[in-house]
Design a protein around this motif. Structure first.
Motif, short mmCIF file in Angstrom:
data_model
loop_
_atom_site.label_atom_id
_atom_site.label_comp_id
_atom_site.label_asym_id
_atom_site.label_seq_id
_atom_site.Cartn_x
_atom_site.Cartn_y
_atom_site.Cartn_z
N HIS A 1 0.83 -1.09 0.02
CA HIS A 1 -0.10 -0.07 -0.14
C HIS A 1 0.92 1.23 0.07
O HIS A 1 0.64 2.30 -0.81
CB HIS A 1 -0.92 -0.07 1.03
N LEU B 1 1.95 1.88 -3.62
CA LEU B 1 1.08 2.45 -4.42
C LEU B 1 0.71 3.78 -4.04
O LEU B 1 0.71 4.75 -4.89
CB LEU B 1 -0.42 1.61 -4.08
N TYR C 1 3.78 5.53 -5.69
CA TYR C 1 4.13 5.12 -6.90
C TYR C 1 4.83 6.08 -8.01
O TYR C 1 5.77 6.02 -8.46
CB TYR C 1 2.82 4.49 -7.67
N GLU D 1 -0.36 1.61 -14.49
CA GLU D 1 -0.75 0.49 -13.46
C GLU D 1 -0.59 -0.80 -13.63
O GLU D 1 -0.56 -1.77 -12.86
CB GLU D 1 -2.42 0.48 -13.58
N TYR E 1 2.02 -2.54 -11.03
CA TYR E 1 1.47 -2.90 -9.55
C TYR E 1 0.29 -3.75 -9.82
O TYR E 1 -0.37 -3.84 -8.60
CB TYR E 1 1.24 -1.64 -8.84
N HIS F 1 1.64 -8.60 -7.83
CA HIS F 1 2.35 -8.27 -6.53
C HIS F 1 2.79 -9.58 -6.08
O HIS F 1 2.33 -10.81 -6.28
CB HIS F 1 1.19 -7.95 -5.51
#
Length: 77
Positions: free
Chosen positions: A7, A10, A13, A64, A67, A70
């Motif tokens: 998290h 993210l 990022y 995107e 990510y 994972h």
């Protein structure tokens, strides 16, 4: 802890991409331990100092797709 680190990845990022460009980012405890050109190199680099299962290596490519997959390590010992 891997979920927390993911998290954090993210949330940061775009900042990480601007700083390091296209790479794989090694993260533990919401800190960047290093960067590498490949996933395998990132895992090998991290395992020099960290126990398996205590860090993540994430693709950072500016969109995107970096990510949506994972990967983590699993501690079996």
């Amino acid at each position: 802890m891997q979920e927390v680190d993911f998290h954090w990845f993210l949330e940061h990022y775009q900042e990480l991409y601007k700083k390091f460009g296209e790479c794989y980012v090694i993260i533990k405890n919401k800190q960047v331990l290093g960067v590498s050109k490949t996933m395998v190199d990132g895992v090998r680099q991290a395992e020099q100092t960290e126990d398996p299962g205590t860090f993540i290596v994430q693709c950072c490519n500016g969109d995107e797709s970096g990510y949506t997959a994972h990967f983590g390590t699993l501690w079996t010992g």
